[in-house]
Enzyme design. Structure first.
Site, short mmCIF file in Angstrom:
data_model
loop_
_atom_site.label_atom_id
_atom_site.label_comp_id
_atom_site.label_asym_id
_atom_site.label_seq_id
_atom_site.Cartn_x
_atom_site.Cartn_y
_atom_site.Cartn_z
N ASP A 232 0.84 -1.22 0.00
CA ASP A 232 0.00 0.00 0.00
C ASP A 232 0.87 1.26 0.00
O ASP A 232 2.01 1.25 0.48
CB ASP A 232 -0.92 -0.03 1.23
CG ASP A 232 -2.07 0.95 1.10
OD1 ASP A 232 -2.36 1.40 -0.03
OD2 ASP A 232 -2.68 1.27 2.14
N SER B 289 -7.36 -5.40 -5.50
CA SER B 289 -8.47 -5.99 -4.74
C SER B 289 -9.76 -5.93 -5.56
O SER B 289 -9.87 -5.17 -6.53
CB SER B 289 -8.66 -5.24 -3.42
OG SER B 289 -9.32 -4.00 -3.65
N ASN C 75 -10.85 -2.43 -5.81
CA ASN C 75 -10.04 -1.41 -6.50
C ASN C 75 -10.65 -0.98 -7.86
O ASN C 75 -10.22 0.02 -8.43
CB ASN C 75 -8.59 -1.89 -6.71
CG ASN C 75 -7.77 -1.85 -5.43
OD1 ASN C 75 -6.91 -2.70 -5.19
ND2 ASN C 75 -8.00 -0.85 -4.57
N GLY D 250 0.21 5.60 -4.31
CA GLY D 250 -0.35 6.90 -4.69
C GLY D 250 0.23 8.02 -3.83
O GLY D 250 0.62 9.08 -4.35
N ARG D 251 0.32 7.78 -2.53
CA ARG D 251 0.88 8.80 -1.62
C ARG D 251 2.37 9.00 -1.87
O ARG D 251 2.88 10.11 -1.76
CB ARG D 251 0.61 8.39 -0.16
CG ARG D 251 -0.80 8.74 0.31
CD ARG D 251 -1.15 8.03 1.58
NE ARG D 251 -1.42 6.60 1.33
CZ ARG D 251 -1.46 5.68 2.27
NH1 ARG D 251 -1.22 6.02 3.53
NH2 ARG D 251 -1.74 4.43 1.97
#
Ligand code: IPE
Ligand code: IPE
Ligand code: MG
Length: 251
Positions: free
Chosen positions: A27, A72, A75, A30-31
């Site tokens: 994870d 997922s 998603n 994007g950040r």
């Protein structure tokens, strides 16, 4: 400046206690990109490159199964441009990494609803599995269009069908049989990960391996997935090795 001995000391992993099966919720792509004023998809590209790095690290440490949550069942809710980019990634990943996967003796598996993926993504997955089917080293298991509840739903349906047709007895439905019907059933004794890692600081499961993590050790790290280096990986395994696994019993 003082150096903190604790932080700089080299971690000594116990080679006898490397988890057989490690699962990772990759994870924070994007950040990672946002922080660099780059588009989110640049984070996914960097994340894909990091999969190569961590795959090699895991294989060389003697991990038997590395399960990576790549996409997922939830998603699909993302903007179509991002989804399209994510669907191209397996094509690029296997297209560039296959020689090294073969060199490392890694066997690729893909679990999830593969048939609902675009044709090119399905083909990349099928080809990668076929091209590495003879490899005998670490299993690199991608969860692609995978959801834990969806997996359980499908297993329950199949169990019900097999019970109705008489292939199995209702009384024979136990822990082991349920495990065999799940998408990780092919992993046999390695179906349940000893260690589950999630990157990016989020501390939730997001519909990953709901049944299989009943007694997994959970390790949450702050690094975004593209920043999850082999050193952070080793530190996560070290954290695992410090835990006391009791399985409900006494030590
Ligand atoms: C993980 O990174 C990759 C996928 C879910 C496909 P994210 O895309 O979720 O990145 P963040 O969480 O938005 O930073
Ligand atoms: C989980 O991450 C799925 C993958 C890493 C593939 P998400 O970013 O989709 O999870 P949420 O939405 O933060 O729970
Ligand atoms: Mg995320």
């Amino acid at each position: 400046m003082f150096t903190n001995k604790k932080e700089t000391a080299k971690i000594q992993l116990d080679p006898e206690n490397i988890p057989n099966h490690i699962a990772i919720i990759m994870d924070g792509n994007g950040r990672w990109a946002n922080k660099r004023l780059m588009p989110r998809v640049a984070g996914h590209k960097a994340g894909m490159e990091n999969v190569k790095t961590i795959t090699k690290a895991a294989s060389r440490m003697g991990v038997k199964v590395l399960t990576l949550y790549a996409f997922s069942t939830e998603n699909w809710k993302r903007p179509s441009d991002e989804v399209n980019f994510l669907m191209q990634l397996p094509v690029d990943f296997f297209g560039t990494f296959m020689p090294e996967l073969i060199e490392e003796n890694v066997r690729v598996k893909v679990m999830g609803n593969i048939h609902d993926l675009p044709e090119k993504t399905q083909k990349a997955a099928q080809d990668a599995m076929a091209d590495t089917a003879q490899n005998t080293g670490m299993i690199l298991n991608f969860a692609l269009n995978y959801g834990g509840r969806d997996e359980i739903q499908q297993a329950v349906q199949q169990i019900a069908k097999d019970a109705v047709s008489g292939t199995i007895e209702a009384d024979s439905i136990d822990d082991d049989l349920i495990s065999q019907y799940l998408m990780t059933g092919f992993l046999g004794e390695y179906a349940d990960p000893e260690l589950l890692i999630r990157t990016s600081g989020e501390e939730r499961i997001s519909n990953f391996l709901l049944w299989q993590i009943a007694y997994s050790e959970l390790v949450f790290v702050d690094e975004f997935w593209p920043d999850f280096t082999p050193q952070v990986f080793e530190k996560s395994i070290f954290t695992y090795q410090q835990r006391h696994r009791r399985f409900g019993g006494l030590k």
